[in-house]
Design a protein around this motif. Structure first.
Motif: not given
Length: 133
Positions: A20, A24-25, A27-28, A30, A45, A47, A52, A94, A114
């Motif tokens: 997970t 997040y790193e 694709k998004m 973070f 996480l 950003r 999160i 995403v 997600d």
């Protein structure tokens, strides 16, 4: 008036915190900081001004709010320039489950799903803006 509440952080239990965190790193956008050798292992996480916290589910699957209760997001981030952020996420593949629009409750937002099936909204309250952009 005193301001007692300063910020909030989402806590996301997940069956595989490494997988997970990677989502997040990669694709998004973070940044992940691992705290795996502590009494309660977790990954934070970051950003911008958001955080999160990923925790372990001990093998149990994540059940999103919409499955448990029939509707609802699992987190909501107040943000500016939703179009640019939505484009960034689309370019990273995403899953956008609700594209950018104005809601009937006065927010301009979009919603992603997600890696664990959570629906996360990104939006802000708008007044007299019915452009949908």
């Amino acid at each position: 008036m005193n301001q007692f509440l300063l910020m909030s952080h989402c806590v996301f239990p997940t069956p595989d915190i490494i997988k997970t965190a990677h989502f997040y790193e990669q694709k998004m956008g973070f940044k992940a900081v691992h705290y795996l050798d502590v009494a309660e292992p977790h990954i934070c996480l970051y950003r911008d001004k958001t955080e999160i916290i990923l925790t372990k589910t001990n093998g149990k699957r994540v059940i999103p709010n919409r499955e448990l209760y029939g509707y609802g997001y699992d987190a909501y981030f107040i943000t500016r320039d939703q179009k640019m952020l939505q484009d960034e996420f689309q370019n990273s593949n995403v899953k956008i489950v609700r594209p950018l629009s104005n809601t009937d409750y006065g927010n301009k937002e979009f919603v992603i799903e997600d890696i664990d099936g959570r629906w996360i909204g990104f939006g802000i309250k708008v007044i007299n803006d019915d452009s949908g952009d």
